[in-house]
Design a protein around this motif. Structure first.
Motif, PDB file in Angstrom:
ATOM      1  N   GLU A 163     -41.740  26.485 -28.592  1.00 58.94           N
ATOM      2  CA  GLU A 163     -42.765  25.719 -29.321  1.00 58.94           C
ATOM      3  C   GLU A 163     -43.505  26.583 -30.338  1.00 58.94           C
ATOM      4  OE1 GLU A 163     -41.798  24.253 -25.374  1.00 58.94           O
ATOM      5  OE2 GLU A 163     -42.799  26.123 -25.957  1.00 58.94           O
ATOM      6  N   LEU A 164     -43.341  27.875 -30.275  1.00 57.92           N
ATOM      7  CA  LEU A 164     -44.032  28.797 -31.168  1.00 57.92           C
ATOM      8  C   LEU A 164     -43.554  28.614 -32.615  1.00 57.92           C
ATOM      9  CD1 LEU A 164     -45.868  31.368 -31.554  1.00 57.92           C
ATOM     10  CD2 LEU A 164     -43.793  32.732 -31.146  1.00 57.92           C
ATOM     11  N   ILE A 165     -44.497  28.603 -33.561  1.00 56.56           N
ATOM     12  CA  ILE A 165     -44.142  28.641 -34.981  1.00 56.56           C
ATOM     13  C   ILE A 165     -44.249  30.088 -35.446  1.00 56.56           C
ATOM     14  CG2 ILE A 165     -44.769  27.918 -37.314  1.00 56.56           C
ATOM     15  CD1 ILE A 165     -45.926  25.368 -36.116  1.00 56.56           C
ATOM     16  N   VAL A 166     -43.121  30.687 -35.777  1.00 61.68           N
ATOM     17  CA  VAL A 166     -43.091  32.044 -36.312  1.00 61.68           C
ATOM     18  C   VAL A 166     -42.916  31.926 -37.825  1.00 61.68           C
ATOM     19  CG1 VAL A 166     -41.932  34.282 -36.310  1.00 61.68           C
ATOM     20  CG2 VAL A 166     -42.054  32.937 -34.198  1.00 61.68           C
ATOM     21  N   PRO A 175     -50.514  25.040 -28.843  1.00 59.91           N
ATOM     22  CA  PRO A 175     -49.796  25.147 -30.120  1.00 59.91           C
ATOM     23  C   PRO A 175     -50.197  26.442 -30.827  1.00 59.91           C
ATOM     24  CG  PRO A 175     -50.714  22.952 -29.848  1.00 59.91           C
ATOM     25  CD  PRO A 175     -51.300  23.791 -28.752  1.00 59.91           C
ATOM     26  N   THR A 176     -49.213  27.253 -31.166  1.00 57.49           N
ATOM     27  CA  THR A 176     -49.495  28.599 -31.669  1.00 57.49           C
ATOM     28  C   THR A 176     -48.709  28.882 -32.938  1.00 57.49           C
ATOM     29  OG1 THR A 176     -49.870  29.367 -29.404  1.00 57.49           O
ATOM     30  CG2 THR A 176     -49.484  31.062 -31.077  1.00 57.49           C
ATOM     31  N   LEU A 177     -49.390  29.498 -33.900  1.00 57.45           N
ATOM     32  CA  LEU A 177     -48.776  29.940 -35.146  1.00 57.45           C
ATOM     33  C   LEU A 177     -48.891  31.452 -35.219  1.00 57.45           C
ATOM     34  CD1 LEU A 177     -47.708  29.582 -38.100  1.00 57.45           C
ATOM     35  CD2 LEU A 177     -50.104  29.277 -38.787  1.00 57.45           C
ATOM     36  N   LEU A 178     -47.747  32.121 -35.375  1.00 56.17           N
ATOM     37  CA  LEU A 178     -47.722  33.570 -35.550  1.00 56.17           C
ATOM     38  C   LEU A 178     -47.281  33.865 -36.978  1.00 56.17           C
ATOM     39  CD1 LEU A 178     -47.794  36.534 -34.586  1.00 56.17           C
ATOM     40  CD2 LEU A 178     -45.438  36.221 -33.756  1.00 56.17           C
ATOM     41  N   ILE A 179     -48.215  34.373 -37.796  1.00 55.99           N
ATOM     42  CA  ILE A 179     -47.910  34.764 -39.171  1.00 55.99           C
ATOM     43  C   ILE A 179     -47.639  36.259 -39.166  1.00 55.99           C
ATOM     44  CG2 ILE A 179     -48.752  34.839 -41.544  1.00 55.99           C
ATOM     45  CD1 ILE A 179     -50.750  32.638 -40.797  1.00 55.99           C
ATOM     46  N   GLY A 180     -46.472  36.672 -39.645  1.00 54.40           N
ATOM     47  CA  GLY A 180     -46.148  38.086 -39.546  1.00 54.40           C
ATOM     48  C   GLY A 180     -45.400  38.645 -40.727  1.00 54.40           C
ATOM     49  N   GLY A 233     -50.532  20.126 -40.689  1.00 57.41           N
ATOM     50  CA  GLY A 233     -51.555  19.330 -40.036  1.00 57.41           C
ATOM     51  C   GLY A 233     -52.869  20.084 -39.893  1.00 57.41           C
ATOM     52  N   ASP A 234     -53.700  19.639 -38.980  1.00 60.14           N
ATOM     53  CA  ASP A 234     -55.051  20.179 -38.797  1.00 60.14           C
ATOM     54  C   ASP A 234     -54.985  21.587 -38.216  1.00 60.14           C
ATOM     55  OD1 ASP A 234     -57.703  20.679 -38.292  1.00 60.14           O
ATOM     56  OD2 ASP A 234     -58.042  18.898 -37.055  1.00 60.14           O
ATOM     57  N   ILE A 235     -55.574  22.550 -38.918  1.00 62.69           N
ATOM     58  CA  ILE A 235     -55.571  23.942 -38.463  1.00 62.69           C
ATOM     59  C   ILE A 235     -56.266  24.089 -37.116  1.00 62.69           C
ATOM     60  CG2 ILE A 235     -57.716  24.438 -39.721  1.00 62.69           C
ATOM     61  CD1 ILE A 235     -54.793  26.895 -39.118  1.00 62.69           C
ATOM     62  N   LYS A 236     -57.189  23.178 -36.803  1.00 61.44           N
ATOM     63  CA  LYS A 236     -57.927  23.283 -35.542  1.00 61.44           C
ATOM     64  C   LYS A 236     -57.052  22.985 -34.320  1.00 61.44           C
ATOM     65  CE  LYS A 236     -62.383  22.203 -37.674  1.00 61.44           C
ATOM     66  NZ  LYS A 236     -62.771  23.619 -37.720  1.00 61.44           N
ATOM     67  N   GLN A 237     -55.835  22.498 -34.564  1.00 65.93           N
ATOM     68  CA  GLN A 237     -54.907  22.264 -33.456  1.00 65.93           C
ATOM     69  C   GLN A 237     -54.225  23.550 -32.990  1.00 65.93           C
ATOM     70  OE1 GLN A 237     -52.086  19.468 -35.048  1.00 65.93           O
ATOM     71  NE2 GLN A 237     -53.503  17.734 -34.930  1.00 65.93           N
ATOM     72  N   TYR A 238     -54.365  24.622 -33.767  1.00 62.82           N
ATOM     73  CA  TYR A 238     -53.570  25.823 -33.514  1.00 62.82           C
ATOM     74  C   TYR A 238     -54.410  27.011 -33.072  1.00 62.82           C
ATOM     75  CZ  TYR A 238     -49.916  23.484 -36.284  1.00 62.82           C
ATOM     76  OH  TYR A 238     -48.995  22.609 -36.762  1.00 62.82           O
ATOM     77  N   CYS A 239     -53.755  27.876 -32.311  1.00 62.87           N
ATOM     78  CA  CYS A 239     -54.211  29.257 -32.174  1.00 62.87           C
ATOM     79  C   CYS A 239     -53.418  30.047 -33.214  1.00 62.87           C
ATOM     80  CB  CYS A 239     -53.928  29.794 -30.773  1.00 62.87           C
ATOM     81  SG  CYS A 239     -54.398  31.540 -30.570  1.00 62.87           S
ATOM     82  N   VAL A 240     -54.113  30.776 -34.080  1.00 57.07           N
ATOM     83  CA  VAL A 240     -53.464  31.476 -35.197  1.00 57.07           C
ATOM     84  C   VAL A 240     -53.503  32.979 -34.942  1.00 57.07           C
ATOM     85  CG1 VAL A 240     -53.483  31.905 -37.676  1.00 57.07           C
ATOM     86  CG2 VAL A 240     -54.173  29.653 -36.794  1.00 57.07           C
ATOM     87  N   LEU A 241     -52.316  33.568 -34.862  1.00 57.72           N
ATOM     88  CA  LEU A 241     -52.190  35.017 -34.675  1.00 57.72           C
ATOM     89  C   LEU A 241     -51.559  35.599 -35.931  1.00 57.72           C
ATOM     90  CD1 LEU A 241     -50.714  35.001 -31.039  1.00 57.72           C
ATOM     91  CD2 LEU A 241     -53.122  34.961 -31.737  1.00 57.72           C
ATOM     92  N   ALA A 242     -52.105  36.718 -36.411  1.00 59.53           N
ATOM     93  CA  ALA A 242     -51.608  37.322 -37.653  1.00 59.53           C
ATOM     94  C   ALA A 242     -51.183  38.758 -37.385  1.00 59.53           C
ATOM     95  CB  ALA A 242     -52.684  37.273 -38.734  1.00 59.53           C
ATOM     96  N   LEU A 243     -49.901  39.025 -37.542  1.00 60.47           N
ATOM     97  CA  LEU A 243     -49.341  40.367 -37.351  1.00 60.47           C
ATOM     98  C   LEU A 243     -49.032  40.929 -38.742  1.00 60.47           C
ATOM     99  CD1 LEU A 243     -48.290  42.556 -35.399  1.00 60.47           C
ATOM    100  CD2 LEU A 243     -46.087  41.358 -35.384  1.00 60.47           C
ATOM    101  N   LEU A 244     -50.054  41.524 -39.353  1.00 61.45           N
ATOM    102  CA  LEU A 244     -49.957  41.937 -40.760  1.00 61.45           C
ATOM    103  C   LEU A 244     -50.430  43.382 -40.947  1.00 61.45           C
ATOM    104  CD1 LEU A 244     -51.550  38.691 -42.274  1.00 61.45           C
ATOM    105  CD2 LEU A 244     -49.102  39.223 -42.151  1.00 61.45           C
ATOM    106  N   PRO A 245     -49.835  44.334 -40.237  1.00 57.77           N
ATOM    107  CA  PRO A 245     -50.375  45.693 -40.254  1.00 57.77           C
ATOM    108  C   PRO A 245     -50.432  46.343 -41.624  1.00 57.77           C
ATOM    109  CG  PRO A 245     -48.223  45.619 -39.170  1.00 57.77           C
ATOM    110  CD  PRO A 245     -48.683  44.214 -39.331  1.00 57.77           C
ATOM    111  N   ALA A 246     -49.365  46.277 -42.403  1.00 60.75           N
ATOM    112  CA  ALA A 246     -49.362  46.958 -43.699  1.00 60.75           C
ATOM    113  C   ALA A 246     -50.409  46.358 -44.631  1.00 60.75           C
ATOM    114  CB  ALA A 246     -47.974  46.898 -44.326  1.00 60.75           C
ATOM    115  N   TYR A 247     -50.601  45.043 -44.547  1.00 58.50           N
ATOM    116  CA  TYR A 247     -51.555  44.362 -45.410  1.00 58.50           C
ATOM    117  C   TYR A 247     -52.988  44.594 -44.929  1.00 58.50           C
ATOM    118  CZ  TYR A 247     -47.489  41.833 -47.209  1.00 58.50           C
ATOM    119  OH  TYR A 247     -46.287  41.512 -47.777  1.00 58.50           O
TER     120      TYR A 247
END
Length: 328
Positions: free
Chosen positions: A198-201, A175-180, A114-128
Motif C-alpha cells: 500500500e506504500l506510495i514510493v 496511508p503513507t507516502l515516501l518521497i525519496g 487527493g487530500d494530503i491530510k489522508q497521508y503520513c508523509v516521509l521524505a528521504l532527501l539527504p543530499a537536498y
C-alpha cells in the motif's frame, strides 16, 4: 499587458483556457522580462505576430545559470538553487511571490493524490536536505506540515529509524507516502526489504554522483522488490519550474492543467515535433508567471496524444544545438 492572476491559472480546465492564458503570459513576460525579451529580439521574433502556442519561443534552461530571469520588479522572497558537483555552475530561480509555488504544488498534489491530510508523509532527501535553496525540500516540508500526521517528517541517513517507522505505519494501516531521492532509496533497500504494497514510493531522480546511472526499468524493478510495491511513482520537476508532473508507474508522466510538455527537434531547437517523436523537452509552466513560463530543457523525451509524456535521457553538452544565443 496585465498578467493573469492565480485564480485564472489554477482553474484552467480546457485547451482554450490554457492557450488564452499562455499567450497572455507570453506577452506579459516578453514586455517585463529583460532576459527573455533580449532572447526574443535576438531571434528577430515580432512579439505581436505570436498568436498561437507554436509561435512562442522557449528560453534555454541554461539562462538560469548566468542571468536573473524575472518578470517582476519585486525583490525575491526566496531563491531556489540547483544541486551540482563541485565547480559546476548551478541554476538560480528567483521567486518574487512564493505563493505561486505553494498554490501550484498543493493543487497538483491534490489533483493526483487527493487530500494530503489522508497521508503520513516521509521524505528521504539527504543530499537536498544538507544544502540550502532546494525547491524540493521546500515542497516536501510544506506537504509534511500540511499532512498534520504526527509521524510525518524528514530522514537523512537514519535508515534503521525509517525502517522502524515504515513497519509501524504498515501495521497501523496508515496511508503513507515516501518521497525519496533515488540514491537514498537504493541505499535503503540494500539494507532492508519490506512488503508494504500500500506504500506510495515516489522517486524524485538524482544519483548526485553517489551511484552509477541506471535505466528506469532496472531502477524501478529494484525498488519494487525492495519495498514490496507493484509500481514506483515519480515526480518530474526542477529548480527552474514551479510545477511538477507525476507518474504513478512505468515512467509515464501527466501534467496538471496549467503545465504542458512539447518536444523540439534536437538539431533545430525552434522546430516543434509531432507527438510520439523523440526530441528535446520544452515546458510551458504557467505557474512561472514571475520568471519565464517557456523553457527548453536538456531532457530528451516524447509526448503522447493524450498529453502524457516520458523522459528518455538527457542531452550531452555536445548535443545542444543552437541554444547558445545570449548564454555567456
Amino acid at each position: 499587458m496585465q498578467k493573469p492572476q492565480q485564480q485564472q491559472i489554477f482553474s484552467i480546465s480546457n485547451n482554450q483556457q490554457f492557450t488564452q492564458a499562455a499567450l497572455q503570459v507570453f506577452r506579459h513576460q516578453a514586455q517585463n522580462n529583460a532576459v527573455y525579451r533580449q532572447f526574443i529580439n535576438g531571434l528577430q521574433i515580432n512579439i505581436d505576430a505570436v498568436t498561437q502556442l507554436a509561435d512562442i519561443p522557449f528560453l534555454p534552461i541554461e539562462f538560469f545559470k548566468q542571468h536573473t530571469v524575472v518578470s517582476s520588479n519585486a525583490e525575491p522572497e526566496v531563491t531556489f538553487t540547483s544541486s551540482g558537483t563541485t565547480g559546476m555552475i548551478t541554476s538560480s530561480h528567483y521567486i518574487t511571490d512564493v505563493s505561486w509555488y505553494i498554490q501550484s504544488f498543493r493543487a497538483a498534489f491534490k489533483l493526483f493524490y487527493g487530500d494530503i491530510k489522508q497521508y503520513c508523509v516521509l521524505a528521504l532527501l539527504p543530499a537536498y536536505l544538507q544544502r540550502g535553496g532546494s525547491s524540493l525540500v521546500y515542497m516536501a516540508d510544506d506537504l509534511i506540515k500540511q499532512s498534520g500526521h504526527p509521524n510525518s517528517g524528514f530522514y537523512l541517513y537514519n535508515y534503521e529509524e525509517l525502517h522502524q517507522q515504515l513497519t509501524k505505519l504498515k501495521k497501523a494501516g496508515t496511508p503513507t507516502l515516501l518521497i525519496g531521492v533515488t540514491f537514498a532509496l537504493l541505499d535503503f533497500v540494500e539494507l532492508f526489504t519490506m512488503d508494504f504494497p500500500e506504500l506510495i514510493v515516489m522517486e524524485t531522480g538524482g544519483m548526485k554522483g553517489r551511484r552509477k546511472e541506471m535505466i528506469r526499468e532496472e531502477l524501478h524493478s529494484i525498488l519494487c522488490n525492495g519495498f514490496g510495491v507493484n509500481a514506483i511513482h515519480s515526480e518530474y520537476g526542477m529548480t527552474e519550474l514551479l510545477s511538477q508532473a507525476y507518474s504513478n508507474g512505468q515512467g509515464i508522466f501527466n501534467c496538471p492543467p496549467w503545465m504542458r510538455i512539447q518536444t523540439r527537434d534536437t538539431n533545430d531547437p525552434l522546430s516543434p515535433l509531432a507527438t510520439s517523436q523523440t526530441g528535446g523537452i520544452n515546458v510551458i509552466d504557467l505557474a512561472n508567471i514571475n520568471s519565464c513560463s517557456f523553457i527548453a530543457t536538456q531532457d530528451l523525451g516524447k509526448v503522447y496524444k493524450n498529453g502524457s509524456f516520458e523522459i528518455l535521457g538527457r542531452f550531452d553538452a555536445s548535443d545542444i544545438r543552437g541554444c547558445n544565443l545570449l548564454v555567456g
